[in-house]
Design a protein around this motif. Structure first.
Motif, short mmCIF file in Angstrom:
data_model
loop_
_atom_site.label_atom_id
_atom_site.label_comp_id
_atom_site.label_asym_id
_atom_site.label_seq_id
_atom_site.Cartn_x
_atom_site.Cartn_y
_atom_site.Cartn_z
N VAL A 75 -4.57 10.60 -26.50
CA VAL A 75 -3.30 11.32 -26.62
C VAL A 75 -2.69 10.96 -27.97
N MET A 76 -1.54 11.53 -28.25
CA MET A 76 -0.95 11.33 -29.57
C MET A 76 -0.67 9.86 -29.88
N ASN A 77 -0.17 9.16 -28.88
CA ASN A 77 0.21 7.78 -29.19
C ASN A 77 -0.98 6.84 -29.32
N THR A 78 -2.10 7.15 -28.66
CA THR A 78 -3.30 6.33 -28.91
C THR A 78 -3.79 6.60 -30.33
N ALA A 79 -3.61 7.85 -30.78
CA ALA A 79 -3.99 8.19 -32.16
C ALA A 79 -3.08 7.46 -33.15
N VAL A 80 -1.78 7.41 -32.83
CA VAL A 80 -0.85 6.68 -33.72
C VAL A 80 -1.27 5.22 -33.81
N PHE A 81 -1.57 4.64 -32.65
CA PHE A 81 -1.98 3.23 -32.62
C PHE A 81 -3.25 3.01 -33.45
N VAL A 109 13.53 15.11 -17.01
CA VAL A 109 13.63 14.78 -18.45
C VAL A 109 13.01 13.41 -18.72
N LEU A 110 13.32 12.45 -17.85
CA LEU A 110 12.73 11.11 -18.03
C LEU A 110 11.21 11.16 -17.94
N ASN A 111 10.71 11.93 -16.97
CA ASN A 111 9.26 12.06 -16.79
C ASN A 111 8.59 12.69 -18.00
N VAL A 112 9.24 13.73 -18.51
CA VAL A 112 8.66 14.44 -19.65
C VAL A 112 8.64 13.53 -20.88
N ILE A 113 9.73 12.84 -21.10
CA ILE A 113 9.77 11.93 -22.26
C ILE A 113 8.73 10.83 -22.09
N TYR A 114 8.62 10.31 -20.87
CA TYR A 114 7.61 9.27 -20.62
C TYR A 114 6.21 9.84 -20.87
N GLY A 115 5.97 11.05 -20.38
CA GLY A 115 4.65 11.67 -20.54
C GLY A 115 4.29 11.87 -22.00
N VAL A 161 7.02 -1.52 -10.45
CA VAL A 161 7.45 -2.78 -11.08
C VAL A 161 6.26 -3.61 -11.57
N LEU A 162 5.04 -3.15 -11.27
CA LEU A 162 3.88 -3.88 -11.77
C LEU A 162 3.73 -3.62 -13.27
N PRO A 163 3.38 -4.65 -14.04
CA PRO A 163 3.12 -4.40 -15.46
C PRO A 163 1.99 -3.38 -15.62
N ILE A 164 2.13 -2.50 -16.57
CA ILE A 164 1.15 -1.41 -16.70
C ILE A 164 -0.25 -1.96 -16.98
N LEU A 165 -0.31 -3.04 -17.77
CA LEU A 165 -1.63 -3.59 -18.06
C LEU A 165 -2.30 -4.13 -16.80
N VAL A 166 -1.49 -4.71 -15.92
CA VAL A 166 -2.04 -5.21 -14.65
C VAL A 166 -2.57 -4.02 -13.85
N ASP A 200 0.28 3.19 -22.90
CA ASP A 200 -0.25 1.96 -22.32
C ASP A 200 -1.22 2.16 -21.17
N ILE A 201 -0.92 3.11 -20.28
CA ILE A 201 -1.78 3.30 -19.11
C ILE A 201 -3.16 3.82 -19.57
N ILE A 202 -3.15 4.67 -20.60
CA ILE A 202 -4.42 5.21 -21.12
C ILE A 202 -5.17 4.11 -21.87
N TYR A 203 -4.45 3.37 -22.66
CA TYR A 203 -5.06 2.28 -23.41
C TYR A 203 -5.72 1.28 -22.47
N ALA A 204 -5.03 0.97 -21.37
CA ALA A 204 -5.56 -0.04 -20.45
C ALA A 204 -6.73 0.50 -19.62
N LEU A 205 -6.70 1.78 -19.30
CA LEU A 205 -7.74 2.32 -18.41
C LEU A 205 -8.99 2.79 -19.15
#
Lengths: 291, 429
Positions: free
Chosen positions: A245-251, A218-224, A111-116, A229-234
């Motif tokens: 990863v792909m989504n940091t490249a999209v960003f 399925v939820l885990n795979v879709i999330y993965g 429940v913690l915000p990912i950025l936190v 956000d976790i990569i962006y923040a860390l």
């Protein structure tokens, strides 16, 4: 089952319209834009065919590495979250004092915000001033101290570990709900027949949890596959490009105003997710155990 | 009677208008988006004074340096930017990167433009329109700052004038238990200066290279000295001269790192020396620090960097007039002086407002003593500055062994080509 027990189809109409307008149509438009040179630098839009896709899949493209990183992140985090989630769900099911407290503690990271989470772990994992290395050194395990987020051989593992820490509690909660729903009569009968704990787990819990496990996987795979956000923040994709990863490249593409390239990568991810999701649901729900 | 009534009505309307304007201003909050290290404490103090004077509150939105440009560009491209946004200036970049003609408001009518430095004006203008206000000390640049005491203790008698001498000195410092150089790559920008800041040396080694690169007649990948420069950066990193932790270190920790005496050198603006001395808890004074030229490729050319972090008012700003008011407030002569007097990093600003600069004797001597000067590459070369962080990320990949120097340079060329093509640059067509 009587036909009258089904709600009429038009009850779902509003949801379907909203889903179509805000998810399906933008998705299709995005795929359409992948075949153009859409960018922030020009008002004109030209059809460029498969050029953007060729760039993504060209031999020397860095995107191939990002695709592999995305898949690695998905497989590793999914495996660990599901495995640990199942372990904790079984352990905290019964026979443990203060089990709700334990469950609550394990669920809390979700429940913690990912950025936190990201900022906190950036501090904990700092090689020089971070808590983890200081702790390891204080208990005589200084040789285990690492540059957790900057060593290119360790950084991706650290990011995945933080994500597993964050997501395990959520999976555990879903699996606990699944385990609680299994009728105790199966376990009683098995006990009478002399089945030990492992046999009960293997022949009762696991098969009866199959549906819940399918959903969590399925939820885990879709999330993965959507990880960002976790990569962006860390690490913001670093050191170098090790954790991109792909989504940091999209960003990155979108922020540079190279919209067409960004939507191309998104489209590739969309196709990946549809294919992987479809086959996973097929495989995981095959031969379902029905009570 | 009618005239009196009319006058009373007009006065009443004017009064209501004034009150409502005040009430509007009093309730207004303007947003300012900037990268870490671009908004100093002294500016926030000025922000409080501005609020006292006008009732307009300034909400400073500070983004970590390594993420700033992606956040800024996403906000601009999605049409949701802050009232004021910060960005590096430069006549090429403000067009190709921010597209200021669409995304920023012209500021020609502002009073401060009349005493704004002409060079700064040129670098923040497109055609006849001024779009930005440089709010950074661009009168000096980043130089090698070193601890004289630590150098003397290591037996180093003179500052290095070649890269080989510099490496020898680093080894002497290492042997003396001192980390030679405080590098901080976590922010994503500092380490790129080893390369880009020696633009004058590049031009000295290969006259005309600036024009060739800008006319697409030469590439980074095909020019040997650029590769050598990257190799020298790697040489320093591999030898351990940046310390063990440089990829986690941040620029914000620089003053403490040098003040503690653990590190002997860094690359910083001269004004930072006062900050380092203050962080040393009395161990060092400003006189214990000196400066020399960035030694990559044996550079002995003073780097000149006339542009820097600039404030733009977003064209879609919710409160454009209040944002202009804030910039005008900052640019008042007394407030420029306030920043110079209260922020060690600021020794002067690019304004001719009769402000008194705070250059130390050491700074004056260093700058006046330079025989040759050269513009830094991020200002001189088209399409280089916008990719600063991408370049920085590639350099880290190179230092970690994930990329080759040739690939890093080829990527620079490729990104330049992409941007030139998007901008419709004829030299690339």
């Amino acid at each position: 089952m009587k036909k009258a027990k089904f709600y009429p189809w038009y009850f779902a109409l509003i949801s379907l319209i909203i889903y179509t307008v805000f998810s399906v149509v933008p998705g299709l438009i995005g795929i359409g834009y992948s075949f153009t040179d859409w960018s922030a630098y020009s008002r004109e839009l030209h059809f460029v065919g498969w050029k953007n896709f060729a760039k993504v899949f060209s031999g020397n493209s860095e995107y191939l590495r990002y695709i592999l990183n995305t898949l690695l992140f998905t497989v590793v985090t999914c495996t660990f979250k599901t495995g640990l989630g199942l372990l904790f769900a079984v352990l905290l099911n019964k026979g443990v004092k203060l089990k709700n407290l334990h469950r609550g503690i394990l669920y809390m990271p979700s429940v913690l915000p990912i950025l936190v989470t990201g900022l906190t772990f950036s501090s904990i994992l700092n090689p020089k001033y971070g808590f983890l290395n200081a702790f390891l050194k204080s208990v005589g395990l200084g040789f285990l101290a690492q540059k957790w987020l900057t060593d290119p051989h360790i950084a991706f593992g650290s990011v995945m570990a933080v994500d597993v820490w964050r997501g395990t509690g959520y999976i555990m909660t879903m699996l606990i709900a699944g385990i609680v729903a299994i009728s105790p009569t199966y376990y009683e009968a098995a006990s009478i027949d002399g089945a030990n704990a492992w046999q009960q787990f293997k022949y009762i819990t696991l098969p009866m949890l199959r549906q819940t496990l399918a959903v969590t996987i399925v939820l885990n795979v879709i999330y993965g596959l959507k990880a960002f956000d976790i990569i962006y923040a860390l690490t913001n994709g670093g050191p170098g490009h090790r954790t991109e990863v792909m989504n940091t490249a999209v960003f990155n593409m979108m922020s540079k105003g190279l919209y067409a390239e960004g939507t191309t990568i998104s489209s590739v991810m969309f196709v990946f997710m549809v294919i992987i999701g479809y086959f996973m649901v097929k495989i995981l729900t095959k031969d379902e155990v029905v009570e | 009677m009618n005239k009196k009534l009319l006058a009373a009505l007009l006065c009443g309307t004017a009064a209501i208008g004034a009150v409502s304007t005040c009430a509007l201003a009093a309730d207004t909050t303007i947003t300012l988006l900037a990268s870490q290290d671009w908004v100093y404490d002294a500016e926030m103090e000025l922000g409080e004074k501005f609020e006292e004077e006008t009732g307009i509150h300034v909400d400073y939105q500070i983004i970590p340096a390594d993420q700033y440009y992606s956040v800024l560009m996403t906000k601009i491209n999605s049409g949701e930017c802050a009232d004021i946004f910060g960005g590096q200036s430069g006549r090429f970049d403000i067009v190709t990167q921010y597209n200021v003609e669409e995304n920023a408001l012209p500021l020609n009518d502002e009073e401060w433009v009349s005493y704004y430095d002409e060079y700064a004006k040129a670098e923040t203008s497109v055609g006849d329109n001024v779009y930005g206000m440089i709010y950074f000390d661009t009168t000096t640049d980043f130089y090698m700052v070193y601890n004289k005491k630590l150098f003397a203790e290591a037996g180093i008698e003179a500052v290095p004038t070649t890269f080989a001498e510099y490496m020898e000195d680093c080894q002497k410092l290492m042997d003396n238990g001192i980390v030679p150089f405080y590098e901080c790559t976590a922010d994503g920008w500092h380490h790129v200066m080893w390369f880009c800041e020696i633009g004058g040396r590049f031009e000295e080694l290969e006259p005309g290279i600036t024009d060739k690169l800008n006319n697409n007649e030469a590439t980074f990948a095909d020019t040997e000295m650029f590769k050598t420069c990257l190799e020298q950066i790697k040489e320093m990193a591999d030898a351990g001269y940046f310390g063990d932790n440089y990829q986690s270190d941040e620029y914000a920790g620089m003053a403490y790192a040098l003040g503690s005496g653990e590190y002997a050198m860094t690359m910083a603006k001269p004004g930072t020396i006062a900050e380092i001395a203050e962080a040393s808890d009395g161990e060092y004074t400003v006189d214990d620090f000196g400066m020399f030229y960035i030694p990559t490729l044996d550079c002995q050319v003073l780097n000149v960097h006339p542009v820097g972090p600039t404030r733009f008012i977003y064209s879609g700003a919710e409160h454009p007039d209040e944002a202009k008011q804030y910039l005008a407030f900052l640019a008042r002569p007394e407030n420029l002086q306030y920043m110079i007097d209260n922020e060690p990093k600021v020794e002067n600003y690019p304004f001719n407002a009769d402000q008194t600069p705070a250059y130390s004797e050491e700074t004056r001597a260093f700058i006046d003593g330079s025989e040759s000067r050269g513009t830094v590459f991020q200002d001189a070369i088209k399409y280089l500055n916008p990719q600063w962080f991408d370049f920085g990320q590639d350099i880290i990949a190179y230092l970690n062994g994930d990329m080759e120097a040739e690939e890093v340079l080829a990527n620079v060329d490729a990104r330049r080509a992409d941007q030139a093509a998007a901008a419709g640059d004829e030299a690339w067509s």
